[in-house]
Design a protein around this motif. Structure first.
Motif, PDB file in Angstrom:
ATOM      1  N   PHE A  74      41.121  39.053  38.097  1.00 54.43           N
ATOM      2  CA  PHE A  74      40.757  38.681  36.731  1.00 54.43           C
ATOM      3  C   PHE A  74      41.963  39.039  35.862  1.00 54.43           C
ATOM      4  CE2 PHE A  74      38.079  38.640  32.891  1.00 54.43           C
ATOM      5  CZ  PHE A  74      37.263  37.565  33.170  1.00 54.43           C
ATOM      6  N   GLY A  77      41.997  38.453  31.169  1.00 58.68           N
ATOM      7  CA  GLY A  77      40.704  37.993  30.677  1.00 58.68           C
ATOM      8  C   GLY A  77      40.190  36.721  31.299  1.00 58.68           C
ATOM      9  N   GLU A 105      42.074  42.928  36.531  1.00 62.97           N
ATOM     10  CA  GLU A 105      40.810  43.599  36.872  1.00 62.97           C
ATOM     11  C   GLU A 105      40.163  42.885  38.057  1.00 62.97           C
ATOM     12  OE1 GLU A 105      38.355  44.832  33.292  1.00 62.97           O
ATOM     13  OE2 GLU A 105      39.740  43.426  32.341  1.00 62.97           O
ATOM     14  N   ARG A 108      33.858  41.247  38.077  1.00 60.00           N
ATOM     15  CA  ARG A 108      32.849  42.244  37.709  1.00 60.00           C
ATOM     16  C   ARG A 108      31.461  41.616  37.694  1.00 60.00           C
ATOM     17  NH1 ARG A 108      35.380  46.770  36.581  1.00 60.00           N
ATOM     18  NH2 ARG A 108      37.368  46.789  35.459  1.00 60.00           N
ATOM     19  N   LYS A 175      29.411  34.846  31.358  1.00 64.15           N
ATOM     20  CA  LYS A 175      29.008  36.009  30.561  1.00 64.15           C
ATOM     21  C   LYS A 175      27.763  36.662  31.131  1.00 64.15           C
ATOM     22  CE  LYS A 175      26.544  35.396  26.597  1.00 64.15           C
ATOM     23  NZ  LYS A 175      25.104  35.216  26.870  1.00 64.15           N
ATOM     24  N   THR A 222      26.977  27.863  29.286  1.00 64.38           N
ATOM     25  CA  THR A 222      28.162  27.964  28.417  1.00 64.38           C
ATOM     26  C   THR A 222      29.289  27.083  28.949  1.00 64.38           C
ATOM     27  OG1 THR A 222      29.249  29.771  29.586  1.00 64.38           O
ATOM     28  CG2 THR A 222      27.621  30.388  27.913  1.00 64.38           C
ATOM     29  N   ALA A 227      34.912  25.336  33.641  1.00 62.19           N
ATOM     30  CA  ALA A 227      36.267  25.360  33.079  1.00 62.19           C
ATOM     31  C   ALA A 227      37.215  26.194  33.934  1.00 62.19           C
ATOM     32  CB  ALA A 227      36.220  25.904  31.651  1.00 62.19           C
TER      33      ALA A 227
ATOM     34  N   ARG B  90      25.923  42.463  34.865  1.00 58.38           N
ATOM     35  CA  ARG B  90      27.314  42.946  34.808  1.00 58.38           C
ATOM     36  C   ARG B  90      27.319  44.331  34.188  1.00 58.38           C
ATOM     37  NH1 ARG B  90      30.621  38.680  32.894  1.00 58.38           N
ATOM     38  NH2 ARG B  90      30.843  38.194  35.092  1.00 58.38           N
ATOM     39  N   PRO B  91      27.020  45.357  35.011  1.00 61.66           N
ATOM     40  CA  PRO B  91      26.907  46.715  34.451  1.00 61.66           C
ATOM     41  C   PRO B  91      28.242  47.261  33.933  1.00 61.66           C
ATOM     42  CG  PRO B  91      26.585  46.721  36.839  1.00 61.66           C
ATOM     43  CD  PRO B  91      26.657  45.300  36.430  1.00 61.66           C
ATOM     44  N   VAL B  92      29.367  46.929  34.625  1.00 61.60           N
ATOM     45  CA  VAL B  92      30.677  47.372  34.146  1.00 61.60           C
ATOM     46  C   VAL B  92      31.342  46.191  33.453  1.00 61.60           C
ATOM     47  CG1 VAL B  92      32.896  48.384  34.789  1.00 61.60           C
ATOM     48  CG2 VAL B  92      30.843  48.953  36.096  1.00 61.60           C
ATOM     49  N   LYS B  93      31.632  46.335  32.158  1.00 62.61           N
ATOM     50  CA  LYS B  93      32.220  45.222  31.405  1.00 62.61           C
ATOM     51  C   LYS B  93      33.719  45.112  31.710  1.00 62.61           C
ATOM     52  CE  LYS B  93      28.253  44.830  29.449  1.00 62.61           C
ATOM     53  NZ  LYS B  93      27.383  44.029  30.323  1.00 62.61           N
ATOM     54  N   TYR B  94      34.265  43.946  31.415  1.00 60.19           N
ATOM     55  CA  TYR B  94      35.715  43.773  31.521  1.00 60.19           C
ATOM     56  C   TYR B  94      36.403  44.532  30.390  1.00 60.19           C
ATOM     57  CZ  TYR B  94      35.112  40.022  34.935  1.00 60.19           C
ATOM     58  OH  TYR B  94      34.801  39.300  36.050  1.00 60.19           O
ATOM     59  N   ALA B  95      37.574  45.109  30.692  1.00 56.88           N
ATOM     60  CA  ALA B  95      38.370  45.739  29.643  1.00 56.88           C
ATOM     61  C   ALA B  95      38.890  44.657  28.700  1.00 56.88           C
ATOM     62  CB  ALA B  95      39.537  46.509  30.259  1.00 56.88           C
ATOM     63  N   TYR B  96      39.236  43.509  29.288  1.00 60.20           N
ATOM     64  CA  TYR B  96      39.717  42.401  28.473  1.00 60.20           C
ATOM     65  C   TYR B  96      39.161  41.098  29.036  1.00 60.20           C
ATOM     66  CZ  TYR B  96      42.855  39.009  26.327  1.00 60.20           C
ATOM     67  OH  TYR B  96      43.348  37.931  25.638  1.00 60.20           O
ATOM     68  N   ASN B  97      38.420  40.362  28.193  1.00 55.95           N
ATOM     69  CA  ASN B  97      37.819  39.113  28.628  1.00 55.95           C
ATOM     70  C   ASN B  97      38.116  38.036  27.584  1.00 55.95           C
ATOM     71  OD1 ASN B  97      36.299  37.121  29.767  1.00 55.95           O
ATOM     72  ND2 ASN B  97      34.370  38.259  29.756  1.00 55.95           N
ATOM     73  N   ASP B  98      38.821  36.995  27.997  1.00 60.67           N
ATOM     74  CA  ASP B  98      39.239  35.947  27.065  1.00 60.67           C
ATOM     75  C   ASP B  98      38.203  34.812  27.073  1.00 60.67           C
ATOM     76  OD1 ASP B  98      40.565  34.260  25.412  1.00 60.67           O
ATOM     77  OD2 ASP B  98      42.279  33.909  26.716  1.00 60.67           O
ATOM     78  N   ALA B 101      38.852  31.078  25.999  1.00 56.64           N
ATOM     79  CA  ALA B 101      39.658  30.204  26.851  1.00 56.64           C
ATOM     80  C   ALA B 101      38.803  29.186  27.595  1.00 56.64           C
ATOM     81  CB  ALA B 101      40.451  31.038  27.851  1.00 56.64           C
ATOM     82  N   ASN B 102      37.519  29.481  27.775  1.00 55.14           N
ATOM     83  CA  ASN B 102      36.727  28.578  28.621  1.00 55.14           C
ATOM     84  C   ASN B 102      35.354  28.212  28.067  1.00 55.14           C
ATOM     85  OD1 ASN B 102      35.220  30.962  29.180  1.00 55.14           O
ATOM     86  ND2 ASN B 102      36.699  31.492  30.761  1.00 55.14           N
ATOM     87  N   SER B 103      34.983  28.734  26.896  1.00 51.77           N
ATOM     88  CA  SER B 103      33.668  28.366  26.356  1.00 51.77           C
ATOM     89  C   SER B 103      33.651  28.559  24.847  1.00 51.77           C
ATOM     90  CB  SER B 103      32.569  29.193  27.018  1.00 51.77           C
ATOM     91  OG  SER B 103      32.862  30.567  26.893  1.00 51.77           O
ATOM     92  N   SER B 107      28.161  29.213  22.048  1.00 52.99           N
ATOM     93  CA  SER B 107      27.442  29.165  23.324  1.00 52.99           C
ATOM     94  C   SER B 107      27.239  30.575  23.874  1.00 52.99           C
ATOM     95  CB  SER B 107      28.217  28.354  24.363  1.00 52.99           C
ATOM     96  OG  SER B 107      28.237  26.999  24.011  1.00 52.99           O
ATOM     97  N   ARG B 108      28.215  31.436  23.618  1.00 53.97           N
ATOM     98  CA  ARG B 108      28.118  32.806  24.123  1.00 53.97           C
ATOM     99  C   ARG B 108      27.337  33.712  23.161  1.00 53.97           C
ATOM    100  NH1 ARG B 108      33.614  31.954  24.369  1.00 53.97           N
ATOM    101  NH2 ARG B 108      33.944  33.622  22.877  1.00 53.97           N
TER     102      ARG B 108
END
Lengths: 257, 225
Positions: A74, A77, A105, A108, A175, A222, A227, B90-98, B101-103, B107-108
């Motif tokens: 990952f 992001g 990363e 996850r 998400k 979403t 994508a 997803r219990p552990v979140k991403y430190a960085y999630n873009d 870029a894709n949605s 929607s989120r």
């Protein structure tokens, strides 16, 4: 896009095992060729770590030509990094600039527990396939051409769905950590072909049940999965899976299952 | 038919419930929007009060009111349930999630937009529904109908109510921009010919309906009505 060699800062997820909390660790790499793949850059970094006596970073890879579905990073992001339609092994360092900081990363998801560092356990996908993503009888060797007539549109749709390499980028970017794009591709590739028909409605029910049991999230449409999919698997497959599921549950007789 | 009880507790079944209730609420908005637009008829609210009187006294409408409440409650409770499940996936979140870029951000953010709409719904019901059903409308118009029009004009003198309503309609627009086409996808209706039409209709529906609704408090507050 860079042409000269570059120096980069990497923030890489290090995690000893599935119990460890894990954390991002900063690494510097220098003199990286823009022609290197992302994984080759990691090979260079690991050589550095080994020569310093540190433990190398564990990451998944196999064919390194975008067809095995093993690599899973990952990057900044996004699953498989900033480009579309490719896997991490097909991502080249020319997609980055000198001086960039890159965050790396693991996928996850509850259903993809981290084994170590960037390597995750995707056997939940295998269990979904084992629940019904197959044809139970031996279909024999390749048929003579036109022995089984299949409309071209159906053949194309089946082939497009079959392009899924099961890398898990759809789950990683969703998400909700939903696996519906993967599961729908595996259902769709058989639902479009005559050999897949006898078990079609049993298959969709058992595969969806297994997907739910594995703890993947629920789809909210979403479109992030489509994508980011390196193989361009379409959301149309999810619609087909939904249709087949409703048919199975609401229209078919009990005996069919 | 087999195992259909279990069907609604599966991931696809839960989506189906969201889709069906969502489409039902979308249909309801058309009726609600049409009736409320009667305030723009320039007769001091007589036509609007006539419409409100019909809605309050027709037995079929009163029966549908119960279904409507059920539709809202199921849509809201189900979404809360799904949100909790999806977070747990997803219990552990991403430190960085873009995500951009894709949605689309809306929607989120259906949960956030929906929460704004829920707050609005509570205020909105206490402004009008509670008044017309329980506490009573104090005055009548020239036709002898309850003067809901006067209640509306009084309510929209409060600038904070006007701001809340307009904000809620912006949220509604974005909620619908995702929800309208998403409901069809969930029903399994993804088609090369029809999906582009659904998306186009959904886009204009999502703009026009909330816009007409938003113009109501604005027009009253601005003194145009």
């Amino acid at each position: 896009m860079s042409t000269g060699n570059m120096n980069l800062t990497l923030k890489v997820w290090r995690q000893k095992n599935s119990k460890d909390q894990g954390r991002l660790v900063d690494y510097k790499v220098s003199d990286i060729s823009p022609d290197m793949s992302f994984l080759e850059m990691f090979d260079v970094l690991n050589e550095q770590l080994i020569s310093k006596g540190e433990e190398p970073i564990v990451f998944d890879h196999d064919c390194r030509e975008g067809i095995c579905g093993m690599c899973s990073m990952f990057i900044n992001g996004r699953p498989h990094g900033p480009k579309q339609g490719i896997t991490t092994c097909q991502l080249h360092m020319r997609s980055f600039k000198d001086g960039d900081t890159i965050v790396v990363e693991p996928w996850r998801a509850q259903a993809f527990p981290v084994i170590k560092d960037l390597s995750v356990d995707r056997s939940s996908f295998d269990r979904i396939i084992a629940a019904g993503g197959f044809i139970s009888v031996n279909t024999g060797s390749a048929q003579d051409a036109n022995n089984i007539p299949i409309p071209k549109q159906d053949a194309d749709a089946a082939f497009e769905a079959a392009a899924c390499i099961g890398c898990g980028a759809c789950v990683a970017t969703c998400k909700n950590a939903s696996a519906m794009l993967f599961v729908s591709a595996k259902i769709s590739q058989l639902a479009h072909l005559p050999q897949g028909q006898p078990e079609r409605y049993r298959r969709v029910q058992s595969m969806v049940a297994q997907m739910d049991a594995e703890g993947f999230g629920n789809c909210t449409n979403t479109g992030a999965c489509e994508a980011e999919c390196p193989k361009g698997i379409s959301l149309e497959n999810i619609a087909l899976m939904n249709r087949d599921y409703y048919s199975a549950k609401f229209l078919k007789e009990e005996e069919i299952h | 038919m087999s195992n259909s009880g279990k069907a609604f507790s599966s991931s696809i079944g839960k989506k189906l419930v969201m889709g069906i209730t969502g489409l039902f609420l979308i249909l309801y908005l058309i009726i609600h929007c049409f009736l409320n637009s009667l305030i723009f008829v320039n007769d001091g609210g007589l036509t609007f009060n006539e419409g409100a009187h019909f809605m309050a006294t027709n037995w079929l409408i009163r029966a549908m009111e119960v279904v409507l409440f059920l539709g809202f409650i199921v849509h809201i409770v189900q979404s809360a349930r799904l949100t909790i499940e999806n977070r747990a996936a997803r219990p552990v979140k991403y430190a960085y999630n873009d995500g951009n870029a894709n949605s689309k951000w809306y929607s989120r953010s259906m949960g956030l937009l929906g929460t704004i709409l829920l707050i609005f719904l509570i205020v909105h019901l206490s402004n009008f529904w509670v008044v017309s059903r329980f506490t009573g409308i104090p005055t009548t118009d020239a036709n002898g109908h309850d003067d809901l029009y006067a209640v509306m004009k009084l309510t929209f003198q409060n600038v904070w109510i006007v701001i809340l309503y307009v904000l809620a309609m912006v949220s509604l627009a974005y909620h619908l921009l995702h929800g309208f086409p998403s409901a069809f996808q969930t029903m399994g209706w993804n088609h090369k010919k029809y999906t582009p039409i659904i998306k186009k209709v959904g886009f204009w529906y999502s703009i026009i309906i909330p816009l007409i609704f938003a113009l109501m408090p604005i027009a009253v507050y601005a003194g145009l009505i």
